[in-house]
Design a protein around this motif. Structure first.
Motif, short mmCIF file in Angstrom:
data_model
loop_
_atom_site.label_atom_id
_atom_site.label_comp_id
_atom_site.label_asym_id
_atom_site.label_seq_id
_atom_site.Cartn_x
_atom_site.Cartn_y
_atom_site.Cartn_z
N UNK A 1 -19.32 65.10 -65.60
CA UNK A 1 -19.38 65.12 -67.13
C UNK A 1 -20.75 65.46 -67.37
N UNK A 2 -21.68 64.74 -66.75
CA UNK A 2 -23.39 65.02 -67.12
C UNK A 2 -23.54 66.23 -66.31
N UNK A 3 -23.07 66.80 -65.34
CA UNK A 3 -23.32 67.96 -64.73
C UNK A 3 -22.70 69.17 -65.50
N UNK A 4 -21.63 68.90 -65.97
CA UNK A 4 -21.15 70.28 -66.85
C UNK A 4 -22.22 70.19 -68.09
N UNK A 5 -22.60 69.25 -68.68
CA UNK A 5 -23.34 69.53 -70.06
C UNK A 5 -24.67 70.20 -69.55
N UNK A 6 -25.13 69.59 -68.52
CA UNK A 6 -26.50 70.05 -67.96
C UNK A 6 -26.42 71.50 -67.64
N UNK A 7 -25.40 71.80 -67.04
CA UNK A 7 -25.08 73.43 -66.64
C UNK A 7 -25.01 74.20 -67.72
N UNK A 8 -24.32 73.96 -68.86
CA UNK A 8 -24.45 74.59 -69.80
C UNK A 8 -25.47 74.60 -70.59
N UNK A 9 -26.46 73.43 -70.83
CA UNK A 9 -27.60 73.85 -71.60
C UNK A 9 -28.47 74.28 -70.71
#
Length: 281
Positions: free
Chosen positions: A271-279
């Motif tokens: 989930x952290x990677x998902x948010x980081x990739x989007x941002x």
């Protein structure tokens, strides 16, 4: 590994000036990310996400909304409503000269939509964590029924057991993550033991009227920024049909988190990677 810092801003409410405190990660010159928590939570919920984004060079600010955590409580319970939270957060946003990204869980996402819909706002990209443009009456009734009491627990372990029950929809958290949520959710009770780290009066505006659906479609229609919409697959607050209708917009990326309801904790590495990739786009 970055070290957490704290900060504070004085903000003007209809009842006067109050202090809103925040938790900060990452370099002071990094591009800011504002992470805003849910109704009964605090900015410390974002520690794992904020540390990861901070290590990647972002300046991450995680405020405690008024009446929560280390921030001041308000003298008039009817001030505990999104427009007042947006006013407080706007004082925080005024500290930054340039664009910011926004991560909002539940109430934090509602506040984000309120800011993002305003002309001249600084939000560049926004993550909405299990909240959308429509909240059904059943979810509002559930929220109304579980807040407003002030249970006292003999110790952190008992408070943790309570959180594991009421926040089971956060997903598959490990023991250390549950303990972190418990420790950062606790404040000393008046006569011993610990209680939850928010003003019980935050329930007053919600309990002042019968539960009704929350329709924010008009507000959502004004949001033009790129949005990552995260939905817990078992969520009763962000219904699948609502998420799909929002994802029909060209600016929205929808991600569904299996094994979670309202709301995914954003502590899991994926989930952290998902948010980081989007941002990072």
């Amino acid at each position: 590994m970055d070290i957490m810092r704290d900060g504070a801003v004085r903000w003007l409410s209809p009842a006067g000036f109050f202090t809103m405190r925040w938790w900060e990660w990452g370099p002071a010159d990094g591009t800011p990310v504002i992470c805003v928590h849910g109704l009964t939570r605090t900015g410390r919920d974002f520690d794992p996400l904020a540390q990861a984004l901070g290590d990647a060079g972002r300046r991450v600010i995680c405020p405690d909304l008024p009446g929560r955590g280390a921030s001041d409580w308000l003298p008039d319970p009817m001030l505990y409503q999104p427009p007042v939270y947006v006013a407080a957060l706007s004082h925080l946003l005024a500290r930054f000269d340039g664009p910011v990204d926004w991560v909002g869980t539940s109430l934090g996402g509602i506040c984000g939509m309120g800011v993002a819909a305003t002309p001249g706002n600084p939000i560049r990209r926004m993550v909405l964590n299990d909240v959308g443009c429509f909240v059904p009456v059943e979810a509002m009734a559930r929220i109304r029924d579980y807040i407003g009491d002030e249970p006292v627990f003999p110790d952190i372990a008992a408070l943790e057991a309570h959180l594991r029950h009421i926040h089971a929809p956060f997903g598959q958290l490990n023991d250390a993550e549950w303990r972190h949520l418990a420790e950062t959710s606790a404040r000393p009770a008046k006569n011993g033991g610990v209680t939850l780290h928010y003003d019980p009066a935050i329930a007053t505006p919600i309990r002042a009227q019968e539960a009704q659906a929350l329709d924010m479609k008009a507000l959502w229609g004004l949001v033009k920024q790129p949005v990552l919409l995260i939905r817990g697959a078992e969520s009763d607050l962000l219904l699948e049909e609502t998420a799909q209708s929002m994802a029909a917009g060209s600016n929205v990326q929808l991600a569904e988190i299996a094994g979670a309801g309202h709301a995914p904790a954003l502590m899991d590495p994926a989930q952290i990677a998902l948010v980081a990739a989007f941002l990072g786009q």
